[in-house]
Design an enzyme around this catalytic site. Structure first.
Site, short mmCIF file in Angstrom:
data_model
loop_
_atom_site.label_atom_id
_atom_site.label_comp_id
_atom_site.label_asym_id
_atom_site.label_seq_id
_atom_site.Cartn_x
_atom_site.Cartn_y
_atom_site.Cartn_z
CG ASN A 171 0.23 -3.23 7.28
OD1 ASN A 171 0.04 -2.37 8.13
ND2 ASN A 171 -0.73 -3.64 6.46
CD GLU A 172 -4.01 -3.78 8.82
OE1 GLU A 172 -4.57 -4.22 7.78
OE2 GLU A 172 -4.39 -2.75 9.40
CD GLU A 291 -2.77 0.96 9.35
OE1 GLU A 291 -3.99 0.91 9.09
OE2 GLU A 291 -1.91 0.29 8.74
CD GLN A 348 -2.48 6.16 4.69
OE1 GLN A 348 -1.89 6.81 3.84
NE2 GLN A 348 -2.82 4.90 4.48
#
Length: 500
Positions: A171-172, A291, A348
Protein backbone atom coordinates in the site's frame (compact mmCIF):
# COMPACT_ATOMS: atom_id res chain seq x y z
CA UNK A 1 -29.88 26.86 -19.20
CA UNK A 2 -29.96 24.14 -21.86
CA UNK A 3 -27.81 21.10 -22.58
CA UNK A 4 -28.03 18.33 -25.15
CA UNK A 5 -26.51 14.90 -25.42
CA UNK A 6 -26.74 11.86 -27.65
CA UNK A 7 -26.59 8.37 -26.19
CA UNK A 8 -26.19 5.54 -28.68
CA UNK A 9 -25.80 1.81 -28.20
CA UNK A 10 -23.02 1.88 -30.77
CA UNK A 11 -20.89 4.36 -28.79
CA UNK A 12 -19.56 1.92 -26.22
CA UNK A 13 -16.80 2.51 -23.69
CA UNK A 14 -16.71 -1.00 -22.26
CA UNK A 15 -18.36 -3.43 -19.92
CA UNK A 16 -18.65 -2.22 -16.34
CA UNK A 17 -16.82 -4.62 -14.04
CA UNK A 18 -18.96 -5.16 -10.95
CA UNK A 19 -15.85 -4.48 -8.84
CA UNK A 20 -16.06 -0.82 -9.88
CA UNK A 21 -18.42 -0.46 -6.91
CA UNK A 22 -16.05 -1.87 -4.30
CA UNK A 23 -15.14 -0.38 -0.94
CA UNK A 24 -12.53 -0.60 1.80
CA UNK A 25 -12.27 -1.60 5.46
CA UNK A 26 -9.00 -0.81 7.25
CA UNK A 27 -7.97 -1.44 10.83
CA UNK A 28 -8.25 2.28 11.45
CA UNK A 29 -10.41 4.20 13.90
CA UNK A 30 -13.86 2.65 14.29
CA UNK A 31 -14.04 0.99 10.88
CA UNK A 32 -13.71 -2.49 12.41
CA UNK A 33 -14.20 -2.09 16.16
CA UNK A 34 -17.45 -0.22 16.66
CA UNK A 35 -18.13 -0.32 12.93
CA UNK A 36 -18.62 -3.76 11.46
CA UNK A 37 -17.77 -5.51 14.75
CA UNK A 38 -19.30 -4.71 18.13
CA UNK A 39 -20.12 -7.90 20.07
CA UNK A 40 -22.03 -6.04 22.81
CA UNK A 41 -24.30 -4.21 20.37
CA UNK A 42 -28.03 -5.12 20.50
CA UNK A 43 -27.93 -6.17 16.83
CA UNK A 44 -24.71 -8.22 17.05
CA UNK A 45 -24.82 -11.74 15.67
CA UNK A 46 -23.02 -14.76 17.14
CA UNK A 47 -19.69 -13.57 15.69
CA UNK A 48 -20.06 -10.01 16.98
CA UNK A 49 -20.97 -8.41 13.63
CA UNK A 50 -23.47 -5.55 13.73
CA UNK A 51 -26.52 -6.60 11.75
CA UNK A 52 -27.72 -3.02 11.24
CA UNK A 53 -24.43 -2.22 9.54
CA UNK A 54 -24.52 -5.43 7.50
CA UNK A 55 -27.98 -4.54 6.22
CA UNK A 56 -26.82 -1.10 5.03
CA UNK A 57 -23.82 -2.73 3.32
CA UNK A 58 -25.99 -5.37 1.65
CA UNK A 59 -28.24 -2.67 0.24
CA UNK A 60 -25.21 -1.16 -1.49
CA UNK A 61 -24.41 -4.53 -3.12
CA UNK A 62 -20.68 -3.99 -2.63
CA UNK A 63 -18.98 -6.73 -4.68
CA UNK A 64 -15.47 -6.47 -3.20
CA UNK A 65 -13.94 -4.93 -0.06
CA UNK A 66 -10.24 -4.13 0.30
CA UNK A 67 -8.70 -5.30 3.60
CA UNK A 68 -6.87 -4.86 6.05
CA UNK A 69 -5.31 -1.61 4.80
CA UNK A 70 -4.18 0.93 3.93
CA UNK A 71 -1.22 2.23 5.86
CA UNK A 72 -2.03 -0.32 8.53
CA UNK A 73 -0.96 -3.25 6.36
CA UNK A 74 2.68 -2.13 6.10
CA UNK A 75 3.27 -3.07 9.76
CA UNK A 76 0.77 -5.93 10.04
CA UNK A 77 1.51 -9.56 10.91
CA UNK A 78 -1.41 -11.42 9.35
CA UNK A 79 -0.94 -14.39 11.69
CA UNK A 80 -1.98 -12.16 14.63
CA UNK A 81 -5.58 -12.23 13.35
CA UNK A 82 -5.93 -16.01 13.19
CA UNK A 83 -6.66 -18.79 15.66
CA UNK A 84 -8.18 -18.52 19.15
CA UNK A 85 -9.02 -14.93 20.04
CA UNK A 86 -7.91 -15.28 23.64
CA UNK A 87 -4.34 -15.95 22.53
CA UNK A 88 -4.04 -13.14 19.99
CA UNK A 89 -1.49 -10.39 20.77
CA UNK A 90 -2.26 -6.72 21.43
CA UNK A 91 0.22 -4.60 19.52
CA UNK A 92 1.07 -0.91 19.10
CA UNK A 93 -0.10 0.00 15.59
CA UNK A 94 2.41 2.47 14.17
CA UNK A 95 0.57 3.78 11.11
CA UNK A 96 -2.27 5.37 13.12
CA UNK A 97 -0.70 5.26 16.63
CA UNK A 98 -3.34 3.07 18.25
CA UNK A 99 -3.50 -0.29 20.01
CA UNK A 100 -4.57 -3.16 17.77
CA UNK A 101 -6.35 -5.95 19.70
CA UNK A 102 -6.46 -8.39 16.75
CA UNK A 103 -9.91 -9.59 17.77
CA UNK A 104 -10.77 -9.39 14.08
CA UNK A 105 -8.45 -10.78 11.41
CA UNK A 106 -8.71 -12.61 8.13
CA UNK A 107 -10.52 -15.51 9.86
CA UNK A 108 -13.40 -13.25 10.85
CA UNK A 109 -13.28 -10.75 8.01
CA UNK A 110 -13.68 -13.27 5.22
CA UNK A 111 -16.83 -14.51 6.99
CA UNK A 112 -18.11 -10.94 7.39
CA UNK A 113 -17.52 -10.35 3.67
CA UNK A 114 -19.39 -13.55 2.81
CA UNK A 115 -22.35 -12.42 4.92
CA UNK A 116 -22.21 -9.00 3.25
CA UNK A 117 -22.28 -10.60 -0.21
CA UNK A 118 -18.75 -9.37 -0.99
CA UNK A 119 -15.41 -10.75 -2.01
CA UNK A 120 -12.16 -9.77 -0.26
CA UNK A 121 -9.46 -7.69 -1.94
CA UNK A 122 -6.62 -8.76 0.32
CA UNK A 123 -3.51 -6.63 0.82
CA UNK A 124 -0.14 -8.08 1.80
CA UNK A 125 2.55 -6.36 3.87
CA UNK A 126 5.49 -5.25 1.73
CA UNK A 127 6.68 -2.78 4.36
CA UNK A 128 8.08 -4.70 7.31
CA UNK A 129 7.61 -8.06 5.57
CA UNK A 130 7.99 -9.57 2.12
CA UNK A 131 7.54 -12.50 -0.27
CA UNK A 132 7.72 -15.28 2.32
CA UNK A 133 4.91 -13.95 4.52
CA UNK A 134 2.82 -13.15 1.43
CA UNK A 135 3.08 -16.63 -0.05
CA UNK A 136 2.24 -18.11 3.37
CA UNK A 137 -0.90 -15.98 3.53
CA UNK A 138 -2.01 -17.17 0.08
CA UNK A 139 -1.40 -20.75 1.23
CA UNK A 140 -3.44 -20.13 4.40
CA UNK A 141 -6.33 -18.59 2.49
CA UNK A 142 -6.47 -20.57 -0.73
CA UNK A 143 -4.64 -23.89 -0.50
CA UNK A 144 -7.03 -26.85 -0.01
CA UNK A 145 -5.07 -28.69 2.67
CA UNK A 146 -2.17 -31.00 3.43
CA UNK A 147 0.36 -28.19 3.96
CA UNK A 148 1.46 -26.29 7.05
CA UNK A 149 -0.57 -23.09 6.62
CA UNK A 150 -3.61 -24.64 4.96
CA UNK A 151 -3.81 -27.12 7.82
CA UNK A 152 -3.48 -24.21 10.27
CA UNK A 153 -6.59 -22.74 8.66
CA UNK A 154 -8.40 -26.03 9.01
CA UNK A 155 -7.35 -26.33 12.65
CA UNK A 156 -8.79 -22.84 13.15
CA UNK A 157 -12.18 -24.11 12.04
CA UNK A 158 -12.20 -23.36 8.30
CA UNK A 159 -12.13 -26.63 6.38
CA UNK A 160 -12.73 -25.01 2.99
CA UNK A 161 -10.32 -22.46 1.47
CA UNK A 162 -11.35 -18.81 1.55
CA UNK A 163 -10.77 -18.54 -2.18
CA UNK A 164 -9.52 -14.94 -2.23
CA UNK A 165 -8.83 -14.10 -5.87
CA UNK A 166 -7.63 -10.48 -5.91
CA UNK A 167 -4.62 -9.21 -3.94
CA UNK A 168 -2.81 -5.89 -3.42
CA UNK A 169 0.99 -5.93 -3.31
CA UNK A 170 1.40 -3.52 -0.41
CA UNK A 171 0.00 0.00 0.00
CA UNK A 172 1.27 3.48 -0.99
CA UNK A 173 4.87 2.37 -0.88
CA UNK A 174 6.01 5.68 -2.43
CA UNK A 175 4.77 7.69 0.59
CA UNK A 176 7.27 8.86 3.22
CA UNK A 177 4.48 8.32 5.80
CA UNK A 178 4.45 4.62 4.96
CA UNK A 179 6.09 2.10 7.30
CA UNK A 180 9.24 1.01 5.42
CA UNK A 181 8.55 3.17 2.36
CA UNK A 182 10.56 2.29 -0.72
CA UNK A 183 11.96 3.80 -3.87
CA UNK A 184 10.34 2.71 -7.11
CA UNK A 185 13.28 0.45 -7.82
CA UNK A 186 13.15 -1.15 -4.38
CA UNK A 187 9.41 -1.64 -4.52
CA UNK A 188 9.40 -2.86 -8.11
CA UNK A 189 11.89 -5.61 -7.29
CA UNK A 190 10.15 -6.88 -4.13
CA UNK A 191 6.72 -6.63 -5.76
CA UNK A 192 7.85 -8.68 -8.74
CA UNK A 193 9.36 -11.42 -6.60
CA UNK A 194 6.36 -11.44 -4.27
CA UNK A 195 4.00 -11.69 -7.23
CA UNK A 196 5.90 -14.66 -8.61
CA UNK A 197 5.72 -16.75 -5.45
CA UNK A 198 2.11 -15.81 -4.70
CA UNK A 199 1.04 -16.97 -8.16
CA UNK A 200 3.12 -20.11 -7.82
CA UNK A 201 1.06 -20.99 -4.75
CA UNK A 202 -2.22 -20.11 -6.53
CA UNK A 203 -1.99 -19.40 -10.28
CA UNK A 204 -5.63 -18.25 -10.41
CA UNK A 205 -5.16 -15.06 -8.36
CA UNK A 206 -4.96 -11.51 -9.75
CA UNK A 207 -2.52 -8.93 -8.40
CA UNK A 208 -2.52 -5.16 -8.00
CA UNK A 209 0.80 -3.30 -7.96
CA UNK A 210 1.10 -0.01 -6.05
CA UNK A 211 0.92 3.06 -8.20
CA UNK A 212 1.53 6.56 -6.90
CA UNK A 213 -0.29 7.63 -3.74
CA UNK A 214 -1.72 10.58 -5.65
CA UNK A 215 -1.38 12.67 -8.78
CA UNK A 216 0.56 15.29 -6.80
CA UNK A 217 3.36 12.98 -5.68
CA UNK A 218 6.74 14.30 -6.90
CA UNK A 219 7.60 10.88 -8.34
CA UNK A 220 4.27 10.42 -10.15
CA UNK A 221 4.83 8.96 -13.60
CA UNK A 222 8.40 7.86 -13.05
CA UNK A 223 7.16 5.67 -10.17
CA UNK A 224 4.59 3.89 -12.37
CA UNK A 225 7.08 3.46 -15.19
CA UNK A 226 9.78 1.92 -12.99
CA UNK A 227 7.37 -0.31 -11.05
CA UNK A 228 5.77 -1.63 -14.24
CA UNK A 229 9.16 -2.27 -15.85
CA UNK A 230 9.75 -4.76 -13.03
CA UNK A 231 6.25 -6.17 -12.51
CA UNK A 232 4.52 -6.00 -15.90
CA UNK A 233 4.68 -9.73 -16.57
CA UNK A 234 3.40 -10.69 -13.11
CA UNK A 235 0.62 -8.25 -12.19
CA UNK A 236 -2.81 -7.49 -13.61
CA UNK A 237 -3.55 -3.98 -12.29
CA UNK A 238 -1.84 -0.89 -10.99
CA UNK A 239 -3.45 1.20 -8.25
CA UNK A 240 -4.49 4.84 -8.02
CA UNK A 241 -5.48 6.79 -4.88
CA UNK A 242 -7.11 10.21 -4.70
CA UNK A 243 -8.98 12.33 -2.14
CA UNK A 244 -10.63 15.72 -2.54
CA UNK A 245 -11.59 18.61 -0.27
CA UNK A 246 -13.44 21.91 -0.30
CA UNK A 247 -11.26 23.83 2.12
CA UNK A 248 -11.59 26.93 -0.07
CA UNK A 249 -15.40 26.68 0.20
CA UNK A 250 -15.70 27.17 -3.56
CA UNK A 251 -18.45 24.94 -4.94
CA UNK A 252 -17.43 25.48 -8.57
CA UNK A 253 -13.83 24.51 -7.89
CA UNK A 254 -14.89 21.58 -5.71
CA UNK A 255 -17.20 20.07 -8.33
CA UNK A 256 -14.53 20.46 -11.01
CA UNK A 257 -12.30 17.97 -9.19
CA UNK A 258 -13.83 15.05 -11.07
CA UNK A 259 -11.99 16.39 -14.14
CA UNK A 260 -8.71 16.01 -12.23
CA UNK A 261 -9.88 12.50 -11.35
CA UNK A 262 -10.34 11.71 -15.04
CA UNK A 263 -6.98 13.25 -15.98
CA UNK A 264 -5.28 11.04 -13.38
CA UNK A 265 -6.88 7.92 -14.86
CA UNK A 266 -5.92 8.85 -18.42
CA UNK A 267 -2.33 9.64 -17.43
CA UNK A 268 -1.87 6.25 -15.79
CA UNK A 269 -3.46 4.48 -18.76
CA UNK A 270 -0.93 6.22 -21.02
CA UNK A 271 1.97 5.11 -18.83
CA UNK A 272 0.73 1.50 -18.75
CA UNK A 273 0.41 1.43 -22.52
CA UNK A 274 3.83 3.02 -23.03
CA UNK A 275 5.45 0.28 -20.95
CA UNK A 276 3.42 -2.30 -22.86
CA UNK A 277 4.79 -0.94 -26.14
CA UNK A 278 8.39 -0.89 -24.90
CA UNK A 279 8.07 -4.49 -23.74
CA UNK A 280 6.37 -5.57 -27.00
CA UNK A 281 3.77 -7.17 -24.76
CA UNK A 282 0.33 -8.38 -25.79
CA UNK A 283 -0.90 -8.03 -22.20
CA UNK A 284 -2.86 -4.96 -21.08
CA UNK A 285 -2.54 -3.67 -17.52
CA UNK A 286 -5.81 -2.30 -16.17
CA UNK A 287 -6.41 0.06 -13.25
CA UNK A 288 -7.55 -0.41 -9.67
CA UNK A 289 -8.68 2.92 -8.21
CA UNK A 290 -8.71 1.32 -4.79
CA UNK A 291 -8.91 4.49 -2.68
CA UNK A 292 -11.09 7.45 -3.62
CA UNK A 293 -13.40 9.82 -1.76
CA UNK A 294 -13.83 13.24 -0.19
CA UNK A 295 -11.66 13.61 2.92
CA UNK A 296 -10.97 16.73 4.97
CA UNK A 297 -13.78 17.39 7.47
CA UNK A 298 -12.19 15.44 10.34
CA UNK A 299 -8.58 16.66 10.04
CA UNK A 300 -8.62 19.04 13.01
CA UNK A 301 -10.31 16.53 15.33
CA UNK A 302 -7.86 13.82 14.29
CA UNK A 303 -4.92 16.02 15.31
CA UNK A 304 -6.27 16.10 18.89
CA UNK A 305 -6.73 12.33 19.35
CA UNK A 306 -4.71 10.82 22.18
CA UNK A 307 -2.38 8.11 20.85
CA UNK A 308 -2.25 4.46 21.90
CA UNK A 309 -5.96 3.94 22.54
CA UNK A 310 -8.19 1.24 21.06
CA UNK A 311 -10.39 2.24 18.10
CA UNK A 312 -10.56 6.02 18.64
CA UNK A 313 -12.91 8.02 16.36
CA UNK A 314 -10.41 8.75 13.59
CA UNK A 315 -11.16 10.15 10.12
CA UNK A 316 -14.87 10.42 10.90
CA UNK A 317 -15.85 12.87 8.20
CA UNK A 318 -19.49 13.95 8.40
CA UNK A 319 -20.53 14.40 4.79
CA UNK A 320 -22.85 17.05 3.44
CA UNK A 321 -24.90 17.62 0.30
CA UNK A 322 -22.07 19.13 -1.75
CA UNK A 323 -19.91 16.09 -0.95
CA UNK A 324 -22.63 13.85 -2.38
CA UNK A 325 -22.61 15.89 -5.59
CA UNK A 326 -18.85 15.45 -6.02
CA UNK A 327 -19.05 11.74 -5.22
CA UNK A 328 -21.71 11.52 -7.93
CA UNK A 329 -19.36 13.26 -10.39
CA UNK A 330 -16.54 10.88 -9.45
CA UNK A 331 -18.78 7.83 -9.98
CA UNK A 332 -19.75 9.16 -13.41
CA UNK A 333 -16.04 9.56 -14.21
CA UNK A 334 -15.37 5.95 -13.22
CA UNK A 335 -18.20 4.78 -15.49
CA UNK A 336 -16.76 6.83 -18.34
CA UNK A 337 -13.44 5.00 -17.90
CA UNK A 338 -14.88 1.51 -17.44
CA UNK A 339 -12.76 0.19 -20.30
CA UNK A 340 -9.63 0.41 -18.13
CA UNK A 341 -10.74 0.96 -14.52
CA UNK A 342 -11.88 -2.51 -13.49
CA UNK A 343 -11.68 -2.17 -9.69
CA UNK A 344 -12.51 0.87 -7.58
CA UNK A 345 -12.90 1.12 -3.81
CA UNK A 346 -14.76 3.96 -2.12
CA UNK A 347 -12.57 4.58 0.91
CA UNK A 348 -13.87 3.61 3.30
CA UNK A 349 -17.12 1.81 4.16
CA UNK A 350 -18.02 2.35 7.84
CA UNK A 351 -17.21 5.33 10.14
CA UNK A 352 -13.82 6.13 8.59
CA UNK A 353 -14.41 8.59 5.68
CA UNK A 354 -17.42 6.41 4.99
CA UNK A 355 -20.97 6.32 3.61
CA UNK A 356 -22.15 4.51 6.75
CA UNK A 357 -21.87 5.92 10.29
CA UNK A 358 -22.56 4.32 13.66
CA UNK A 359 -22.72 5.14 17.33
CA UNK A 360 -21.21 2.61 19.70
CA UNK A 361 -24.17 0.84 21.24
CA UNK A 362 -26.52 3.00 19.18
CA UNK A 363 -27.85 3.44 15.65
CA UNK A 364 -26.29 3.16 12.22
CA UNK A 365 -27.28 5.51 9.40
CA UNK A 366 -26.48 6.45 5.82
CA UNK A 367 -24.44 9.58 5.13
CA UNK A 368 -25.21 11.80 2.12
CA UNK A 369 -22.58 10.11 -0.09
CA UNK A 370 -24.28 6.74 0.47
CA UNK A 371 -26.98 7.55 -2.05
CA UNK A 372 -25.09 8.28 -5.28
CA UNK A 373 -22.94 5.23 -4.53
CA UNK A 374 -26.09 3.15 -3.98
CA UNK A 375 -27.63 4.32 -7.26
CA UNK A 376 -24.46 3.68 -9.26
CA UNK A 377 -24.04 0.22 -7.77
CA UNK A 378 -27.66 -0.78 -8.38
CA UNK A 379 -28.15 0.76 -11.82
CA UNK A 380 -24.65 1.21 -13.25
CA UNK A 381 -23.98 -2.39 -14.26
CA UNK A 382 -23.89 -3.30 -17.93
CA UNK A 383 -22.23 -1.59 -20.90
CA UNK A 384 -20.96 1.94 -20.35
CA UNK A 385 -21.92 4.23 -23.24
CA UNK A 386 -20.20 7.49 -24.18
CA UNK A 387 -22.62 10.43 -24.29
CA UNK A 388 -21.86 13.15 -26.84
CA UNK A 389 -22.53 16.28 -24.77
CA UNK A 390 -23.03 19.89 -25.72
CA UNK A 391 -23.47 22.36 -22.87
CA UNK A 392 -22.22 25.56 -21.37
CA UNK A 393 -19.72 25.79 -18.58
CA UNK A 394 -17.63 27.99 -16.32
CA UNK A 395 -14.00 28.66 -15.52
CA UNK A 396 -12.33 28.05 -12.19
CA UNK A 397 -8.85 27.76 -10.73
CA UNK A 398 -6.73 25.70 -13.11
CA UNK A 399 -9.62 25.10 -15.55
CA UNK A 400 -10.71 27.33 -18.41
CA UNK A 401 -13.83 25.26 -18.99
CA UNK A 402 -15.83 23.08 -16.61
CA UNK A 403 -19.05 21.77 -18.21
CA UNK A 404 -22.24 22.33 -16.27
CA UNK A 405 -23.36 18.81 -17.19
CA UNK A 406 -21.51 15.69 -16.01
CA UNK A 407 -23.16 12.61 -17.49
CA UNK A 408 -22.77 8.86 -18.07
CA UNK A 409 -25.07 6.18 -19.46
CA UNK A 410 -25.20 2.42 -18.90
CA UNK A 411 -27.13 -0.12 -20.96
CA UNK A 412 -28.14 -3.35 -19.20
CA UNK A 413 -28.88 -5.85 -21.96
CA UNK A 414 -30.24 -8.50 -19.61
CA UNK A 415 -32.79 -6.17 -18.04
CA UNK A 416 -33.30 -4.09 -21.21
CA UNK A 417 -32.74 -0.97 -19.12
CA UNK A 418 -30.89 2.23 -19.89
CA UNK A 419 -29.76 4.44 -17.00
CA UNK A 420 -28.59 8.02 -17.44
CA UNK A 421 -26.59 9.47 -14.54
CA UNK A 422 -26.29 13.25 -14.52
CA UNK A 423 -25.01 16.01 -12.25
CA UNK A 424 -25.95 19.62 -12.89
CA UNK A 425 -22.92 21.58 -11.63
CA UNK A 426 -24.65 24.83 -12.44
CA UNK A 427 -26.61 27.03 -10.06
CA UNK A 428 -29.47 27.40 -12.52
CA UNK A 429 -32.08 24.88 -13.62
CA UNK A 430 -31.02 22.88 -16.67
CA UNK A 431 -33.24 21.66 -19.50
CA UNK A 432 -31.52 18.52 -20.73
CA UNK A 433 -32.41 17.01 -24.10
CA UNK A 434 -31.07 13.46 -24.63
CA UNK A 435 -31.28 11.90 -28.09
CA UNK A 436 -31.72 8.11 -27.94
CA UNK A 437 -31.54 7.06 -31.59
CA UNK A 438 -31.22 3.28 -31.45
CA UNK A 439 -32.96 1.87 -28.38
CA UNK A 440 -36.36 1.29 -29.89
CA UNK A 441 -39.42 2.18 -27.86
CA UNK A 442 -38.53 3.26 -24.31
CA UNK A 443 -40.51 4.22 -21.25
CA UNK A 444 -39.38 6.18 -18.19
CA UNK A 445 -39.24 4.01 -15.07
CA UNK A 446 -38.24 6.78 -12.67
CA UNK A 447 -36.15 9.89 -12.27
CA UNK A 448 -34.36 9.82 -8.91
CA UNK A 449 -32.83 13.00 -7.52
CA UNK A 450 -30.79 14.50 -4.73
CA UNK A 451 -31.69 18.17 -4.98
CA UNK A 452 -32.87 21.27 -3.19
CA UNK A 453 -30.68 20.93 -0.11
CA UNK A 454 -28.32 23.41 1.46
CA UNK A 455 -24.76 22.64 0.40
CA UNK A 456 -23.67 22.04 4.00
CA UNK A 457 -26.73 19.98 5.00
CA UNK A 458 -25.83 16.64 6.63
CA UNK A 459 -27.37 13.40 7.84
CA UNK A 460 -26.82 12.76 11.56
CA UNK A 461 -27.93 10.24 14.18
CA UNK A 462 -30.72 12.65 15.20
CA UNK A 463 -31.66 13.52 11.61
CA UNK A 464 -30.60 10.51 9.50
CA UNK A 465 -32.92 11.34 6.60
CA UNK A 466 -32.17 15.04 6.15
CA UNK A 467 -30.58 14.39 2.73
CA UNK A 468 -32.18 11.46 0.94
CA UNK A 469 -33.13 10.76 -2.67
CA UNK A 470 -36.63 11.18 -4.04
CA UNK A 471 -38.33 9.92 -7.19
CA UNK A 472 -39.48 13.43 -8.01
CA UNK A 473 -37.49 14.26 -11.12
CA UNK A 474 -39.13 15.53 -14.29
CA UNK A 475 -38.38 13.41 -17.37
CA UNK A 476 -40.57 12.56 -20.35
CA UNK A 477 -40.07 10.91 -23.71
CA UNK A 478 -41.04 12.44 -27.02
CA UNK A 479 -40.28 9.76 -29.59
CA UNK A 480 -36.52 9.16 -29.45
CA UNK A 481 -35.87 12.26 -27.35
CA UNK A 482 -35.77 12.32 -23.56
CA UNK A 483 -36.51 15.73 -22.05
CA UNK A 484 -35.42 16.18 -18.44
CA UNK A 485 -35.35 19.05 -16.01
CA UNK A 486 -32.29 19.03 -13.75
CA UNK A 487 -32.50 21.19 -10.65
CA UNK A 488 -29.57 23.48 -9.82
CA UNK A 489 -26.72 21.59 -8.15
CA UNK A 490 -28.38 18.18 -8.36
CA UNK A 491 -27.69 14.46 -8.74
CA UNK A 492 -30.03 12.70 -11.16
CA UNK A 493 -30.62 9.05 -12.10
CA UNK A 494 -33.01 8.57 -15.02
CA UNK A 495 -34.01 4.96 -15.58
CA UNK A 496 -35.64 3.83 -18.81
CA UNK A 497 -37.06 0.50 -19.95
CA UNK A 498 -36.91 -0.82 -23.50
CA UNK A 499 -39.49 -3.08 -25.08
CA UNK A 500 -38.14 -6.60 -25.38
Amino acid sequence: MKATQTVSRSSTIGEVDKRLFGSFIEHLGRAVYGGIYEPDHPTADELGFRQDVLELVRQLQVPIVRYPGGNFVSGYNWEDGTGPRESRPRRPELAWRTIETNQVGIDEFQEWARRAGSEVLMAVNLGTRGPDEARNLVEYCNFPGGTYYSDKRRQNGFEQPFGIKTWCLGNEMDGPWQICAKTAEEYGRIAAETAKVMKWVDPTIELVACGSSGLGMPTFGSWETTVLEHTYDYVDYISLHSYYDNRKDDIGLFLSRSLDFGDFIESVVSICDAVKARKHSKKTINLSFDEWNVWYHSNEKDAAIEPWTVAPPQLEDVYNFEDALLVGCLLITLLRHADRVKIACLAQLVNVIAPIMTENGGPAWAQTIYYPFLHASLYGRGISLRPEISCGGYSTQGRDFVPYLESAAVWNEEKKELTVFAVNRGQEEMELETALPDFGRLSVLEHLTLQGHGLKEENTADHPDAVTPKADGESKLEGETLRSTLAPLSWNVIRLKAEK
